[in-house]
Design a protein around this motif. Structure first.
Motif, PDB file in Angstrom:
ATOM      1  N   HIS A 296      42.212  53.495  37.856  1.00 19.40           N
ATOM      2  CA  HIS A 296      42.179  52.049  37.690  1.00 19.40           C
ATOM      3  C   HIS A 296      41.692  51.373  38.978  1.00 19.40           C
TER       4      HIS A 296
ATOM      5  N   THR B  65      34.647  53.415  43.604  1.00 22.51           N
ATOM      6  CA  THR B  65      34.799  52.315  42.649  1.00 22.51           C
ATOM      7  C   THR B  65      33.457  51.654  42.393  1.00 22.51           C
TER       8      THR B  65
ATOM      9  N   GLN C  22      33.143  47.632  37.863  1.00 23.76           N
ATOM     10  CA  GLN C  22      34.593  47.732  37.672  1.00 23.76           C
ATOM     11  C   GLN C  22      35.329  46.807  38.632  1.00 23.76           C
TER      12      GLN C  22
ATOM     13  N   ILE D 266      37.745  43.561  37.684  1.00 24.32           N
ATOM     14  CA  ILE D 266      39.132  43.408  38.133  1.00 24.32           C
ATOM     15  C   ILE D 266      39.326  42.055  38.813  1.00 24.32           C
TER      16      ILE D 266
ATOM     17  N   THR E 291      34.384  48.759  30.786  1.00 25.29           N
ATOM     18  CA  THR E 291      35.601  49.459  30.405  1.00 25.29           C
ATOM     19  C   THR E 291      36.355  49.822  31.682  1.00 25.29           C
ATOM     20  N   VAL E 292      37.568  49.316  31.808  1.00 24.86           N
ATOM     21  CA  VAL E 292      38.392  49.587  32.981  1.00 24.86           C
ATOM     22  C   VAL E 292      39.413  50.653  32.618  1.00 24.86           C
ATOM     23  N   PRO E 293      39.489  51.751  33.380  1.00 22.55           N
ATOM     24  CA  PRO E 293      40.469  52.803  33.065  1.00 22.55           C
ATOM     25  C   PRO E 293      41.892  52.255  33.114  1.00 22.55           C
ATOM     26  N   PRO E 294      42.782  52.810  32.338  1.00 21.47           N
ATOM     27  CA  PRO E 294      44.169  52.331  32.341  1.00 21.47           C
ATOM     28  C   PRO E 294      44.910  52.790  33.594  1.00 21.47           C
ATOM     29  N   VAL E 295      46.005  52.111  33.877  1.00 26.36           N
ATOM     30  CA  VAL E 295      46.879  52.508  34.986  1.00 26.36           C
ATOM     31  C   VAL E 295      47.691  53.723  34.539  1.00 26.36           C
ATOM     32  N   ARG E 296      47.613  54.770  35.299  1.00 22.51           N
ATOM     33  CA  ARG E 296      48.339  55.994  34.973  1.00 22.51           C
ATOM     34  C   ARG E 296      49.459  56.210  35.981  1.00 22.51           C
TER      35      ARG E 296
ATOM     36  N   HIS F  75      48.759  58.381  39.117  1.00 24.62           N
ATOM     37  CA  HIS F  75      47.984  57.722  40.164  1.00 24.62           C
ATOM     38  C   HIS F  75      48.861  56.760  40.964  1.00 24.62           C
TER      39      HIS F  75
END
Length: 270
Positions: free
Chosen positions: A27, A143, A147, A151, A238-243, A246
């Motif tokens: 993210h 990054t 993206q 954000i 498309t923004v990756p999800p918060v995992r 991470h």
């Protein structure tokens, strides 16, 4: 993963590295907050050991996690290292009426001196600035700019600022491509043969680039209007999800960094 194909360098190299980085699936908001925290830690600690630790860890992260060869990281750091060295020389040298310290030289009735205190100040400044720069490079090489801009839009940055950022960023690549073609054309015509001719060629390229930039800006704006530009740039991002893994990894690093700052300032000389 390392990429063997060649990239020209500079901003284009950073853009290519970010576009192919394995960490692009993390993210971007997490990476931005993480990089800002590391930068503030490097500057706020004002200690050479903290700056060196951050530099080493960021270089390792770019190499092991970002898949960037160490040689390429060294090439990226050449320019900031040059600026930091020149800037720290100003801090290293002191101007006094009497010779003092580790080294002194008479100059115009006064003395340029290097003292133990000035060495400590210059060393601390160099290391903390290098740590901050390495954290910025970590963000830049992992990054992609779309993206990051997305954000910032979600963080409610003014729309005008976001559009200016994107247009300036993309237009820089247009100018770089134009400048490269002009430089190649001048080189094959021996335009850089000798110092005097090199200066003349550089001036002509600068003038031609300015004129070309106006022409290209009009063409770009016409292309945007032809695509129904209404004052707002819209992209499918498309923004990756918060995992969780991470988040935990970044929190663990920041906790370890905080412990190192406490240890370094309490034990190691500043």
């Amino acid at each position: 993963m390392a990429h063997d194909h060649h990239h020209p360098g500079g901003m284009e190299l950073l853009d290519a590295l970010a576009a192919h980085s394995p960490l692009r699936f993390v993210h971007p908001g997490l990476k931005l907050a993480f990089a800002l925290a590391v930068i503030f830690a490097a500057i706020g600690a004002a200690h050479w050991a903290v700056g060196l630790a951050i530099t080493a860890s960021m270089v390792c992260a770019m190499g092991a996690l970002g898949g960037i060869p160490l040689r390429r990281i060294g090439l990226l750091l050449r320019v900031p290292l040059l600026f930091l060295t020149v800037g720290c020389l100003v801090v290293l040298l002191e101007w006094g009426r009497q010779p003092a310290g580790l080294w002194s030289a008479a100059l115009g009735g006064r003395y340029l001196c290097i003292t133990a205190a000035s060495c400590r100040r210059a060393g601390n400044l160099f290391c903390q600035a290098l740590g901050a720069v390495s954290a910025m490079y970590f963000l830049s090489t992992t990054t992609p700019m779309p993206q990051l801009i997305e954000i910032l839009r979600r963080w409610k940055l003014p729309e005008l600022v976001i559009e200016l950022m994107y247009l300036i960023y993309r237009y820089l690549f247009v100018l770089l491509s134009c400048q490269r073609r002009m430089t190649i054309a001048a080189t094959v015509r021996l335009g850089y043969h000798g110092l005097g001719r090199s200066v003349t060629t550089a001036g002509k390229i600068g003038g031609n680039l300015l004129a070309a930039s106006f022409r290209r800006s009009r063409a770009c704006y016409d292309a945007m209007e032809a695509r129904c530009y209404d004052g707002r740039l819209a992209f499918l991002n498309t923004v990756p999800p918060v995992r969780g893994k991470h988040l935990l990894a970044m929190a663990a690093y920041l906790l370890a960094l905080g412990a190192w700052i406490f240890l370094a300032k309490g034990v190691l000389p500043g």
